[in-house]
Motif scaffolding. Structure first.
Motif, mmCIF file in Angstrom:
data_model
loop_
_atom_site.group_PDB
_atom_site.id
_atom_site.type_symbol
_atom_site.label_atom_id
_atom_site.label_comp_id
_atom_site.label_asym_id
_atom_site.label_seq_id
_atom_site.Cartn_x
_atom_site.Cartn_y
_atom_site.Cartn_z
ATOM 1 N N ASN A 92 -1.540 -2.273 11.219
ATOM 2 C CA ASN A 92 -2.593 -3.111 10.624
ATOM 3 C C ASN A 92 -3.838 -2.295 10.319
ATOM 4 O O ASN A 92 -4.453 -2.439 9.256
ATOM 5 C CB ASN A 92 -2.948 -4.277 11.547
ATOM 6 C CG ASN A 92 -1.849 -5.306 11.594
ATOM 7 O OD1 ASN A 92 -0.981 -5.249 12.456
ATOM 8 N ND2 ASN A 92 -1.843 -6.219 10.654
ATOM 9 N N TYR A 93 -4.224 -1.414 11.270
ATOM 10 C CA TYR A 93 -5.451 -0.641 11.040
ATOM 11 C C TYR A 93 -5.231 0.484 10.033
ATOM 12 O O TYR A 93 -6.152 0.876 9.316
ATOM 13 C CB TYR A 93 -6.033 -0.161 12.368
ATOM 14 C CG TYR A 93 -6.675 -1.329 13.095
ATOM 15 C CD1 TYR A 93 -7.816 -1.936 12.561
ATOM 16 C CD2 TYR A 93 -6.124 -1.865 14.243
ATOM 17 C CE1 TYR A 93 -8.392 -3.037 13.175
ATOM 18 C CE2 TYR A 93 -6.690 -2.965 14.879
ATOM 19 C CZ TYR A 93 -7.827 -3.546 14.338
ATOM 20 O OH TYR A 93 -8.395 -4.646 14.927
ATOM 21 N N GLU A 94 -3.992 0.982 9.960
ATOM 22 C CA GLU A 94 -3.705 1.972 8.914
ATOM 23 C C GLU A 94 -3.789 1.298 7.547
ATOM 24 O O GLU A 94 -4.315 1.862 6.585
ATOM 25 C CB GLU A 94 -2.338 2.622 9.158
ATOM 26 C CG GLU A 94 -2.406 3.601 10.324
ATOM 27 C CD GLU A 94 -1.057 4.107 10.799
ATOM 28 O OE1 GLU A 94 -1.038 5.021 11.641
ATOM 29 O OE2 GLU A 94 -0.017 3.580 10.352
ATOM 30 N N ARG A 95 -3.272 0.060 7.479
ATOM 31 C CA ARG A 95 -3.359 -0.677 6.208
ATOM 32 C C ARG A 95 -4.815 -1.036 5.890
ATOM 33 O O ARG A 95 -5.229 -0.991 4.733
ATOM 34 C CB ARG A 95 -2.477 -1.932 6.282
ATOM 35 C CG ARG A 95 -2.414 -2.697 4.962
ATOM 36 C CD ARG A 95 -1.361 -3.785 4.974
ATOM 37 N NE ARG A 95 -1.700 -4.858 5.898
ATOM 38 C CZ ARG A 95 -0.886 -5.868 6.206
ATOM 39 N NH1 ARG A 95 0.336 -5.913 5.685
ATOM 40 N NH2 ARG A 95 -1.254 -6.815 7.044
ATOM 41 N N LEU A 96 -5.577 -1.389 6.930
ATOM 42 C CA LEU A 96 -7.004 -1.699 6.707
ATOM 43 C C LEU A 96 -7.687 -0.504 6.048
ATOM 44 O O LEU A 96 -8.478 -0.653 5.109
ATOM 45 C CB LEU A 96 -7.697 -2.037 8.031
ATOM 46 C CG LEU A 96 -9.164 -2.458 7.887
ATOM 47 C CD1 LEU A 96 -9.264 -3.939 7.524
ATOM 48 C CD2 LEU A 96 -9.973 -2.202 9.143
ATOM 49 N N SER A 99 -6.635 -0.183 2.414
ATOM 50 C CA SER A 99 -7.375 -1.189 1.638
ATOM 51 C C SER A 99 -8.818 -0.729 1.456
ATOM 52 O O SER A 99 -9.396 -0.840 0.367
ATOM 53 C CB SER A 99 -7.374 -2.543 2.362
ATOM 54 O OG SER A 99 -6.067 -2.999 2.604
ATOM 55 N N ALA A 100 -9.416 -0.191 2.533
ATOM 56 C CA ALA A 100 -10.814 0.244 2.498
ATOM 57 C C ALA A 100 -11.019 1.318 1.429
ATOM 58 O O ALA A 100 -11.995 1.280 0.670
ATOM 59 C CB ALA A 100 -11.241 0.751 3.876
ATOM 60 N N ARG A 101 -10.091 2.262 1.351
ATOM 61 C CA ARG A 101 -10.230 3.339 0.350
ATOM 62 C C ARG A 101 -10.291 2.759 -1.066
ATOM 63 O O ARG A 101 -11.076 3.187 -1.891
ATOM 64 C CB ARG A 101 -9.054 4.324 0.454
ATOM 65 C CG ARG A 101 -9.147 5.217 1.684
ATOM 66 C CD ARG A 101 -8.291 6.476 1.536
ATOM 67 N NE ARG A 101 -6.867 6.249 1.730
ATOM 68 C CZ ARG A 101 -6.272 6.178 2.924
ATOM 69 N NH1 ARG A 101 -6.967 6.304 4.035
ATOM 70 N NH2 ARG A 101 -4.975 5.994 3.000
ATOM 71 N N ARG A 102 -9.471 1.727 -1.317
ATOM 72 C CA ARG A 102 -9.435 1.126 -2.665
ATOM 73 C C ARG A 102 -10.740 0.395 -2.989
ATOM 74 O O ARG A 102 -11.115 0.255 -4.144
ATOM 75 C CB ARG A 102 -8.235 0.150 -2.752
ATOM 76 C CG ARG A 102 -8.081 -0.549 -4.099
ATOM 77 C CD ARG A 102 -7.795 0.448 -5.222
ATOM 78 N NE ARG A 102 -7.691 -0.221 -6.523
ATOM 79 C CZ ARG A 102 -8.728 -0.558 -7.286
ATOM 80 N NH1 ARG A 102 -9.966 -0.297 -6.869
ATOM 81 N NH2 ARG A 102 -8.546 -1.152 -8.444
ATOM 82 N N LEU A 103 -11.409 -0.095 -1.923
ATOM 83 C CA LEU A 103 -12.642 -0.874 -2.117
ATOM 84 C C LEU A 103 -13.904 -0.044 -1.884
ATOM 85 O O LEU A 103 -14.995 -0.607 -1.769
ATOM 86 C CB LEU A 103 -12.625 -2.081 -1.154
ATOM 87 C CG LEU A 103 -11.927 -3.391 -1.602
ATOM 88 C CD1 LEU A 103 -12.674 -4.029 -2.778
ATOM 89 C CD2 LEU A 103 -10.468 -3.209 -1.956
ATOM 90 N N VAL A 110 -8.847 4.587 13.624
ATOM 91 C CA VAL A 110 -7.759 3.672 14.018
ATOM 92 C C VAL A 110 -7.689 3.516 15.541
ATOM 93 O O VAL A 110 -7.542 2.403 16.057
ATOM 94 C CB VAL A 110 -6.414 4.158 13.433
ATOM 95 C CG1 VAL A 110 -5.237 3.375 14.015
ATOM 96 C CG2 VAL A 110 -6.419 4.033 11.914
ATOM 97 N N ASP A 111 -7.831 4.632 16.274
ATOM 98 C CA ASP A 111 -7.740 4.532 17.742
ATOM 99 C C ASP A 111 -8.886 3.698 18.301
ATOM 100 O O ASP A 111 -8.683 2.907 19.226
ATOM 101 C CB ASP A 111 -7.739 5.936 18.367
ATOM 102 C CG ASP A 111 -6.434 6.647 18.057
ATOM 103 O OD1 ASP A 111 -5.373 6.029 18.252
ATOM 104 O OD2 ASP A 111 -6.480 7.792 17.585
#
Ligand SMILES: Cc1ncc(COP(=O)(O)O)c(C=O)c1O
Length: 357
Positions: A92-96, A99-103, A110-111
């Protein structure tokens, strides 16, 4: 990372749902929340857990105008032995962060985000419901907080996590849903935001969802935005078609959210010896398979429902029954197995579950 803790005073404690009342989804939140600020040049700072509280935001705050935001959704599961577990939370945090990079939003560590999640869940342990099928829903969110209404990348952000108990997705049992295939609206185009978990994708879906519901359907099936020919997602879930001996799910072409449940289904189905393909699948192929009797099952996958079987597809005025409108054996077997891993009833051979407390 040291997380400062301010405990809720007795007056700040929130009303707990009385035992036995239906929890529903996303309406009840616990006593505390995690917060952390970001400023350009300074990075992320001041991680803290505070009593759950409303925000006071300047009316010019960027997220309110241009939607610079990313979020996640995951759950903590109460096992019968009293312990509480997370399911693949790192993903989930890797996906977050993707997503963050795109925005243009700064990534989180992550840790540290995982540690914040664990500490919050530990503190709210009593909020993790234990009735069958219930869980503690965890909603991490990053919002742009600079106050200035020119379109630009914000220099300030707030990362916060809220948690709350949610009910069983199938209180009346595991039943197939009826799906409306929309050609009028699309969810995302290549080069857009489709693979990011960000609010604009959900805003784009609301009208189609409302119109489908008005026609008596539960959810919308999204087609690609260019040709309206290839299947992408169903509602807010990924989609699988079991045709002949092949389990097919649309490939991740940039317009589809890379679901964690999708990834888990692919892993498990391959381990069970099924042929699983990630490829483009046209609606034409699906309808031909229905006509030839080779389409065995259709189901969605996502954190909320895990597996949601599709019983009926409506397209251009025709309705097509899938597996006679019944739950298929593969959907049921995957559902039981994944739920089993999440709630500890089945031994987890993958190292997907992680004990929190
Ligand atoms: C648009 C969309 N697709 C797919 C999914 C399924 O993803 P996951 O399995 O990670 O919950 C979700 C839910 O998060 C979603 O919002």
């Amino acid at each position: 990372m040291r997380i400062a803790l301010t405990k809720a005073s007795p007056a700040e404690l929130r009303t707990r749902p009385a035992s036995g009342t239906p929890l529903g989804f996303g309406k009840i939140f616990s006593d505390h929340m995690f917060l952390m600020d970001y400023e350009e040049g300074k990075g992320w700072y001041h991680p803290r857990i505070e009593p759950y509280h409303p925000f006071s935001l300047d009316p010019a705050t960027l997220v309110l105008h241009y939607g610079q935001e990313v979020f996640e959704g995951l759950k903590a599961y109460h096992w019968q032995n009293g312990e509480v577990y997370l399911f693949r939370p790192r993903m989930n945090y890797e996906r977050l962060n993707r997503s963050a990079r795109r925005l243009c939003i700064p990534e989180v560590n992550v840790d540290e985000a995982l540690e914040a999640t664990r500490q919050l869940v530990r503190l709210e342990r009593d909020w993790v419901p234990s009735e069958p099928g219930t869980s503690l829903y965890i909603r991490p969110n990053v919002i742009a907080t600079e106050a200035a209404v020119g379109v630009h990348v914000s220099g300030k952000y707030l990362f916060y996590i809220i948690v709350g108990p949610v009910g069983a997705y199938y209180p009346q049992g595991f039943n197939p849903v009826d799906i409306f295939i929309t050609e009028k609206y699309t969810r995302a185009a290549v080069g857009g935001l489709g693979e990011a978990k960000t609010l604009a994708n959900y805003a784009a879906s609301l009208l189609a969802q409302r119109e489908a519901q008005q026609l008596g359907y539960t959810q919308v099936l999204w087609l690609d935005a260019v040709e309206r020919k290839y299947v992408e997602e169903v509602g807010t879930s990924n989609i699988f078609f079991y045709i002949g001996d092949e389990l097919v799910t649309p490939s991740l072409t940039g317009t589809i959210l890379p679901g964690i449940t999708r990834d888990s289904v692919i892993h498990v189905a391959r381990d069970w010896g099924l042929k699983v393909s990630e490829r483009r699948i046209s609606l034409e192929e699906v309808i031909a398979a229905i006509k030839h009797g080779t389409l065995k099952e259709v189901f969605g996958s996502g954190t909320a429902a895990v597996i949601s079987p599709v019983g009926k597809l409506a397209y251009r005025g025709e309705t097509y029954l899938v597996n006679n409108g019944k739950v298929g054996p593969l959907a049921k077997k995957l559902y039981d197995y994944l739920i089993g891993i999440q709630y500890g009833g089945v031994k987890d051979p993958y190292g997907w579950v992680e004990r929190v407390c």
